[in-house]
Design a protein around this motif. Structure first.
Motif, short mmCIF file in Angstrom:
data_model
loop_
_atom_site.label_atom_id
_atom_site.label_comp_id
_atom_site.label_asym_id
_atom_site.label_seq_id
_atom_site.Cartn_x
_atom_site.Cartn_y
_atom_site.Cartn_z
N LYS A 1 156.41 47.32 37.37
CA LYS A 1 156.63 47.69 38.60
C LYS A 1 155.20 47.99 39.11
O LYS A 1 154.57 49.10 38.47
CB LYS A 1 157.66 48.85 38.92
CG LYS A 1 158.87 48.37 38.41
CD LYS A 1 159.96 49.62 38.77
CE LYS A 1 161.35 49.36 38.08
NZ LYS A 1 162.46 50.55 38.29
N ARG B 1 153.16 49.46 42.68
CA ARG B 1 153.05 50.01 44.09
C ARG B 1 152.01 50.40 44.58
O ARG B 1 150.91 51.17 43.70
CB ARG B 1 154.03 51.32 44.10
CG ARG B 1 154.37 51.89 45.59
CD ARG B 1 155.24 53.06 45.41
NE ARG B 1 155.71 53.22 46.73
CZ ARG B 1 155.22 54.18 47.58
NH1 ARG B 1 154.02 54.80 47.07
NH2 ARG B 1 155.64 54.52 48.71
N GLN C 1 156.95 40.55 44.93
CA GLN C 1 157.65 40.69 43.68
C GLN C 1 156.66 40.26 42.51
O GLN C 1 156.21 39.12 42.27
CB GLN C 1 158.96 39.98 43.48
CG GLN C 1 159.64 40.11 42.09
CD GLN C 1 159.97 41.59 41.79
OE1 GLN C 1 160.21 42.34 42.66
NE2 GLN C 1 160.07 41.87 40.57
N TYR D 1 151.46 51.82 38.53
CA TYR D 1 152.20 50.71 37.80
C TYR D 1 152.96 51.31 36.58
O TYR D 1 152.66 52.46 36.10
CB TYR D 1 151.30 49.69 37.23
CG TYR D 1 150.15 50.33 36.26
CD1 TYR D 1 150.49 50.73 34.92
CD2 TYR D 1 149.01 50.65 36.69
CE1 TYR D 1 149.50 50.87 34.13
CE2 TYR D 1 147.98 51.24 35.88
CZ TYR D 1 148.21 51.48 34.57
OH TYR D 1 147.45 51.99 33.56
N THR E 1 153.78 55.23 32.78
CA THR E 1 153.58 55.10 34.17
C THR E 1 152.30 55.65 34.56
O THR E 1 151.87 56.88 33.99
CB THR E 1 154.47 55.91 35.13
OG1 THR E 1 155.81 55.14 35.23
CG2 THR E 1 154.10 55.83 36.80
N ASP F 1 161.89 47.12 50.30
CA ASP F 1 162.04 47.09 48.76
C ASP F 1 162.76 48.14 48.01
O ASP F 1 162.30 49.22 47.94
CB ASP F 1 160.53 46.73 48.04
CG ASP F 1 160.48 46.61 46.58
OD1 ASP F 1 161.90 46.47 46.06
OD2 ASP F 1 159.60 46.49 45.99
N ALA G 1 163.59 48.63 44.98
CA ALA G 1 163.03 49.31 43.83
C ALA G 1 162.05 50.35 43.97
O ALA G 1 161.76 51.22 43.18
CB ALA G 1 162.81 48.21 43.02
N ASP G 2 161.12 50.30 45.26
CA ASP G 2 160.02 51.22 45.43
C ASP G 2 160.51 52.20 46.56
O ASP G 2 159.52 52.79 47.04
CB ASP G 2 159.03 50.36 45.91
CG ASP G 2 158.39 49.52 44.96
OD1 ASP G 2 158.57 50.23 43.38
OD2 ASP G 2 157.58 48.54 44.94
N ASP H 1 159.75 58.85 43.86
CA ASP H 1 160.41 57.47 43.71
C ASP H 1 161.96 57.80 43.75
O ASP H 1 162.51 58.70 43.37
CB ASP H 1 160.00 56.60 42.52
CG ASP H 1 160.26 57.52 41.33
OD1 ASP H 1 161.46 57.16 40.84
OD2 ASP H 1 159.50 58.30 40.53
#
Length: 201
Positions: free
Chosen positions: A66, A68, A81, A106, A117, A151, A153-154, A161
């Motif tokens: 992931k 951001r 993505q 990330y 992370t 998004d 997921a974010d 988050d």
């Protein structure tokens, strides 16, 4: 460059965020360490840079990191993505980089399931040449950037988050419910005493 720094996400947030440690938080291990990146930590690249690439030591097969990106003003920068190339390179398209110090975060999963992370910063400048698309990403058909608000997921709640925020809210609700139960028990214990006093009068 003074304004740039490599950041490591804290193991636990202060206050009630300490509850997160009870929900399977795992430490960051070196085996998922970032090997190279485009843009690189502390580097200066052109705002026209179109692809972000992160190369890791080991990634769990079938997982997608992931990514951001946040601009100097704290606003999320639209990213496509991410896709994984060669089993270790995460590639994501970006429309343009906001001029100034940008922060990239990330989250990756190692081959043994450990999650890490981290974050780092780099400088984007309109007068600087754009970073070249890494060879590992050049052959991919990367998805177009989408806004952070779209998004799921974010998505962020109260600056956190989505997953973290939901866990914190759940913990807060549990505390509130527990406090209410204590008040109810105390109230029930005092009621019979009051009745006996009235009966004696």
């Amino acid at each position: 460059m003074r304004g740039l720094r490599f950041l490591r996400a804290p193991a636990a947030l202060s206050g009630c965020l300490g509850v997160l440690l009870l929900f399977g938080g795992t430490p960051a291990y070196a085996h998922t360490a970032l090997k190279t990146a485009t843009p690189a930590p502390g580097s200066t690249v052109g705002s026209a840079t179109s692809v972000i690439a992160l190369t890791f030591a080991q990634l769990k097969p079938g997982t997608i990191p992931k990514i951001r990106l946040v601009g100097p003003d704290g606003t999320a920068v639209p990213l496509g993505q991410p896709q994984v190339a060669d089993g270790s390179v995460a590639c994501a398209s970006v429309g343009s980089l906001p001029a100034g110090v940008d922060t990239l975060t990330y989250t990756v999963t190692a081959t043994d399931g450990d999650v890490q992370t981290n974050a780092f910063q780099f400088q984007a400048d309109e007068g600087t040449q754009a970073a070249a698309v890494p060879a590992a990403c050049a052959g991919l058909s990367l998805a177009a950037p989408v806004s952070g608000e779209d998004d799921g997921a974010d998505a962020r709640i109260l600056g956190l988050d989505r997953t973290t925020a939901l866990v914190v809210l759940a913990a807060a609700v549990a505390v509130a419910v527990g406090g209410g139960a204590v008040v109810m028990r105390r109230s029930r214990r005092t009621r019979p005493t009051g009745r006996r006093r009235r009966a004696a009068v």
